[in-house]
Scaffold this active site. Structure first.
Site, PDB file in Angstrom:
ATOM      1  CG  ASP A 142       6.231   3.901   6.411  1.00  0.00           C
ATOM      2  OD1 ASP A 142       6.349   2.717   6.029  1.00  0.00           O
ATOM      3  OD2 ASP A 142       5.600   4.762   5.773  1.00  0.00           O
ATOM      4  CG  ASP A 197      10.221  -2.334   3.535  1.00  0.00           C
ATOM      5  OD1 ASP A 197       9.722  -3.366   3.053  1.00  0.00           O
ATOM      6  OD2 ASP A 197       9.933  -1.196   3.123  1.00  0.00           O
ATOM      7  CG  ASN A 231      -2.499   2.086   8.688  1.00  0.00           C
ATOM      8  OD1 ASN A 231      -3.375   1.332   8.286  1.00  0.00           O
ATOM      9  ND2 ASN A 231      -1.265   1.663   8.961  1.00  0.00           N
TER      10      ASN A 231
HETATM   11  O1  C5P Z   1       6.952   1.685   1.082  1.00  0.00           O
HETATM   12  P1  C5P Z   1       5.496   1.370   1.085  1.00  0.00           P
HETATM   13  O2  C5P Z   1       4.926   1.285   2.467  1.00  0.00           O
HETATM   14  O3  C5P Z   1       4.663   2.255   0.207  1.00  0.00           O
HETATM   15  O4  C5P Z   1       5.439  -0.061   0.394  1.00  0.00           O
HETATM   16  C1  C5P Z   1       4.273  -0.795   0.339  1.00  0.00           C
HETATM   17  C2  C5P Z   1       4.575  -2.268   0.252  1.00  0.00           C
HETATM   18  O5  C5P Z   1       5.597  -2.632   1.181  1.00  0.00           O
HETATM   19  C3  C5P Z   1       3.372  -3.093   0.655  1.00  0.00           C
HETATM   20  O6  C5P Z   1       3.448  -4.300  -0.061  1.00  0.00           O
HETATM   21  C4  C5P Z   1       3.586  -3.278   2.153  1.00  0.00           C
HETATM   22  O7  C5P Z   1       2.870  -4.412   2.659  1.00  0.00           O
HETATM   23  C5  C5P Z   1       5.076  -3.439   2.235  1.00  0.00           C
HETATM   24  N1  C5P Z   1       5.690  -2.936   3.468  1.00  0.00           N
HETATM   25  C6  C5P Z   1       6.268  -3.817   4.365  1.00  0.00           C
HETATM   26  N2  C5P Z   1       6.893  -3.352   5.496  1.00  0.00           N
HETATM   27  C7  C5P Z   1       6.956  -2.031   5.750  1.00  0.00           C
HETATM   28  C8  C5P Z   1       6.371  -1.117   4.856  1.00  0.00           C
HETATM   29  C9  C5P Z   1       5.737  -1.610   3.728  1.00  0.00           C
HETATM   30  O8  C5P Z   1       6.214  -5.035   4.122  1.00  0.00           O
HETATM   31  N3  C5P Z   1       7.568  -1.612   6.838  1.00  0.00           N
END
Ligand code: C5P
Length: 403
Positions: free
Chosen positions: A287, A314, A218
């Site tokens: 993701d 995550d 990204n």
């Molecule tokens: O769910 P989303 O990606 O929007 O969430 C963002 C937050 O979660 C950020 O702090 C990002 O660094 C963290 N994140 C993570 N691992 C993932 C996805 C997001 O630590 N797989």
């Protein structure tokens, strides 16, 4: 580097500096370096390799430091006065300047075949190396790989600088000037608002391999994470930055670990999270990743290609599940209903604080506008340059963590 010029020399007062000198032409600058350390209030003891004595005399270093110079591991008289283990324990900082390519290689392999390499192995103090060598030796993959490994082990690498070299070449490899080495050393002792706190920060994009030459990624630039890491270190925190591939370099005071995929990032985070007071997840973690990584480059045989993607771990949620857990700070880059979505994420991921912002404005930009969301409050921070906003974010974190 403007960051270092803000450092006060006062932090060197009464500090015990063990100055190691190895055999490079820049060794002559150690006379001035010792004088400047003394002027800043530090006490200096000197250890020299055999080769270093060809470039500057022990007598000069003894006169300037006011202390006997350590030259030989097997010198019974010197060992009786202050043994090498005692000297290794005495130091608040070990600075090796100049550090030759050979010395760097020996330290990388944990050798202890002379007084200085033994002191480096035996000390628990922070160790800084000021490399000085010919530009081709600096660029050599062997030297670079040694330095990467030393950085990962927590060594500070000061420089080198760029310019004309004693051998006639021009390029990277000159030892930093004594004034710069003094500033870098002082920065290691700076105490600020975040002194005593250990931060782990993730930043940049992840790369999810499709085959040996292709990946999913990204647009994250890493700028916010690097600004936070730099500002946290400047405020006295001990910072580990776990970074995807970006085009930035962190200051020497930040320990940076480079990773590629989300799974690599999770492993690095888990290996470094124990004792962390604060975790900040700034990384734009993919993701999903391809379920299978093709071992060979995928051929363009058909009209369509279907990739099956599976969910990545995550990372921030995994950190928030730890017992005990650090203070966990997340970021949410949203394109709509920014605050509502941010609140939902704070709750779902069990975060202590979340900075929500507009994804279309933020990626790759130098400035940022964010809303801070805690379980019981929310408010906007003033739009500004990422370093300025980083300082505001850290102030908020310090208030919450220190109570
Ligand atoms: O769910 P989303 O990606 O929007 O969430 C963002 C937050 O979660 C950020 O702090 C990002 O660094 C963290 N994140 C993570 N691992 C993932 C996805 C997001 O630590 N797989």
């Amino acid at each position: 580097m403007p960051y270092f010029s803000m450092v006060s020399m006062l932090s060197l007062t009464n500090k015990r500096i063990l100055l190691g000198i190895t055999g490079g032409i820049a060794a002559y600058k150690c006379a001035e370096l010792t004088r400047l350390f003394a002027k800043a209030g530090a006490e200096v003891r000197v250890a020299m390799t055999q080769a270093a004595t060809e470039f500057i005399t022990p007598l000069t270093m003894q006169a300037l430091s006011g202390n006997r110079v350590s030259l030989d591991l097997l010198d019974t008289e010197a060992e009786a006065a202050m043994g090498h283990i005692e000297l290794a324990r005495w130091a608040d900082l070990v600075l090796v300047a100049p550090a030759t390519a050979d010395f760097i290689a020996r330290v990388t392999h944990g050798q202890a075949d002379d007084i200085l390499s033994t002191l480096v192995l035996a000390t628990n103090a922070p160790i800084a190396l000021a490399p000085a060598m010919n530009q081709a030796m600096w660029a050599d993959t062997g030297t670079q790989s040694n330095l990467r490994s030393l950085r990962e082990r927590g060594f500070h690498i000061f420089g080198p600088g760029e310019g004309a070299q004693a051998c006639g070449d021009i390029g990277l490899g000159r030892m930093l000037e004594p004034e710069q080495l003094i500033e870098h050393s002082a920065a290691l002792f700076e105490v600020g608002e975040l002194a005593g706190l250990r931060f782990v920060i993730t930043g940049g994009p992840t790369r999810e391999a499709i085959d040996p030459v292709r990946f999913i990624t990204n647009h994250s630039s890493g700028k916010m994470a690097y600004a936070l890491a730099q500002e946290a270190a400047a405020a006295g925190a001990q910072v580990t930055l776990i970074s995807g591939r970006v085009n930035l370099s962190a200051p020497e005071t930040v320990r940076t670990l480079d990773v590629e995929s989300a799974e690599d990032m999770l492993t690095a985070v888990m290996e470094n999270i124990s004792d962390a007071s604060v975790f900040i997840g700034v990384a734009a973690v993919a993701d999903y990743r391809p379920r299978l990584q093709a071992e060979e480059k995928i051929k363009k045989d058909g009209e369509n290609l279907t990739l099956e993607l599976v969910k990545n771990p995550d990372i921030i949620s995994e950190v928030a599940k730890l017992e005990p857990k650090p203070f966990v700070v997340g970021f949410a880059a949203e394109t709509n209903s920014i605050v509502e979505n941010g609140k939902e994420k704070l709750d779902k991921k069990n975060l202590d604080l979340l900075f929500a912002n507009n994804a279309t404005e933020t990626f790759n930009s130098d400035s940022i506008s964010v809303t801070a969301i805690t379980p019981d409050n929310e408010f906007e921070l003033a739009t500004a340059n990422k370093n300025v906003v980083a300082r505001e974010m850290l102030k908020l974190i310090a208030e919450k963590v220190k109570g």
